[in-house]
Design a protein around this motif. Sequence first.
Motif, mmCIF file in Angstrom:
data_model
loop_
_atom_site.group_PDB
_atom_site.id
_atom_site.type_symbol
_atom_site.label_atom_id
_atom_site.label_comp_id
_atom_site.label_asym_id
_atom_site.label_seq_id
_atom_site.Cartn_x
_atom_site.Cartn_y
_atom_site.Cartn_z
ATOM 1 N N LEU A 1 49.476 50.887 33.144
ATOM 2 C CA LEU A 1 50.359 49.744 32.938
ATOM 3 C C LEU A 1 51.052 49.393 34.260
ATOM 4 O O LEU A 1 51.096 48.226 34.678
ATOM 5 N N GLU A 2 51.561 50.425 34.936
ATOM 6 C CA GLU A 2 52.259 50.205 36.211
ATOM 7 C C GLU A 2 51.351 49.486 37.207
ATOM 8 O O GLU A 2 51.777 48.574 37.909
ATOM 9 N N GLN A 3 50.083 49.909 37.240
ATOM 10 C CA GLN A 3 49.145 49.314 38.190
ATOM 11 C C GLN A 3 48.931 47.823 37.891
ATOM 12 O O GLN A 3 48.937 46.998 38.800
ATOM 13 N N ALA A 4 48.766 47.497 36.597
ATOM 14 C CA ALA A 4 48.483 46.109 36.218
ATOM 15 C C ALA A 4 49.705 45.218 36.413
ATOM 16 O O ALA A 4 49.568 44.029 36.716
ATOM 17 N N LEU A 5 50.899 45.797 36.255
ATOM 18 C CA LEU A 5 52.130 44.991 36.355
ATOM 19 C C LEU A 5 52.258 44.306 37.721
ATOM 20 O O LEU A 5 52.871 43.242 37.837
#
Length: 431
Positions: free
Chosen positions: A13-17
């Motif tokens: 999730l952090e990467q996509a944000l």
Amino acid sequence: MSESLFADASKRLEQALKYVAISEDASTRLKYPKASLSVSIPVRMDDGSLRIFQGYRVRYDDTRGPGKGGVRYHPSVSLDEVQSLAFWMTFKCALLNLPFGGAKGGITLNPKELSKQELERLSRGYIEAIADFIGPDVDILAPDVYTNEMVMGWMMDQYSIIRRQISPGVVTGKPLTMGGSQGRDAATATGAFYVMNAILPKFELLPAKTTIAIQGFGKVGAPLAQLLCQAGYKVVAVSDSQGGIYSAKGLAIPSIQQYKSDRSGIKAIYCKDSVCNIVEHDIISNAELLALDVDVLVPAALENQITGANAAEIKAKYIFEVANGPITSAADQILAEKEIMVFPDILVNAGGVTVSYFEWVQNRSGLYWTLQEVNERLKEKMVAETETTWSIAEKFSVSMRTAAYIHGLNRLGEALDAKGTRDYYNNKSFV
Ligand code: NAD
């Protein structure tokens, strides 16, 4: 202590944000599960004794619709695992544009040790314990590891008894005679097959020249092996919890499936014999299967199968994640360095929840579709979302996993904003 499954899942999730313009309120909300329930289920065993089982249900997010997710029976089930599975369901439903949020449930046990009657009492007891937490408009159950349509039938029946009304929409993956959908049993495999057929030609991987190894020969792995075999792909290895078999020439999947299904029914409802008992093929371990020199590897068993410890040994060029969470984020990095392309679980295995959605729609309308109608609608959705995810990956030069999260996050962010966030009210005026 090793990192929790949920902490690892959250890294995606952090990467996509980084690539998504959603409000800070929305991204903060998506980092926490909405509600988690932990229950003790007392079950009268066949010998008269009482045993208490630990069960869970987590509703991760329901911004886009009622929670949706399977129920798993396995010794490794924990709150951390169920929460991670509910998190993946949230992004999967958004990615496929289904009007559902994400949820998951499970009971910690080895189901192979229970009789069919004990399993039924346990399944009905689980529904007793979580009845106020679920419902056709609140949170909808489905099969997962070591649960099947028989278990779903018991669960729907028990919920209907509690509510004093027939409630087919509370559970999907039911028997056809109880409001199940055509095509649901093979839906996850069929959906994965459509994704693979959309992707593999992009790399000029034609069926007859493409070798495939599949880890896990259950409700998803077995029918997927069958579909790939029928389409002419060379499925050279399959495995289950006992180990695997390999043949460089390609395996005769229908005969393996026949062998397994002829031996089902021990204790309760699970298959007794392993694929390893088919002696005319070479026997390999699950670790050896994962490291085979094949074009395509399909993990279709459990999570955490390819980790920082074994990722360097992987030789396949493409991995299609049919299981939920089979690759850790540490392994993702190693695989990327080796230029191995990974097609993520939230896209590849989304056929199951998509046909679950179709089942729920049919239950609510009372009009039932043919197998052809189900599969046509499934194909349309799977191929369209695969192509959009592919375009996002190309646009941002990111992995297919990050692209899939970006795609899901955009839809989730929009829905969260529409319900009211700081940015939404600051940026929009009412006319
Ligand atoms: P299943 O219980 O029918 O089959 C699991 C298979 O994995 C069995 O063959 C089992 O022997 C094998 N297995 C278990 N431990 C193993 C190990 N350590 N190594 C190798 N094989 C092992 O379960 P399923 O429904 O086929 O689910 C498989 C995966 O697909 C899970 O990750 C599940 O969450 C995911 N999934 C399932 C569905 C669905 O519709 N059933 C939908 C989406 C995702």
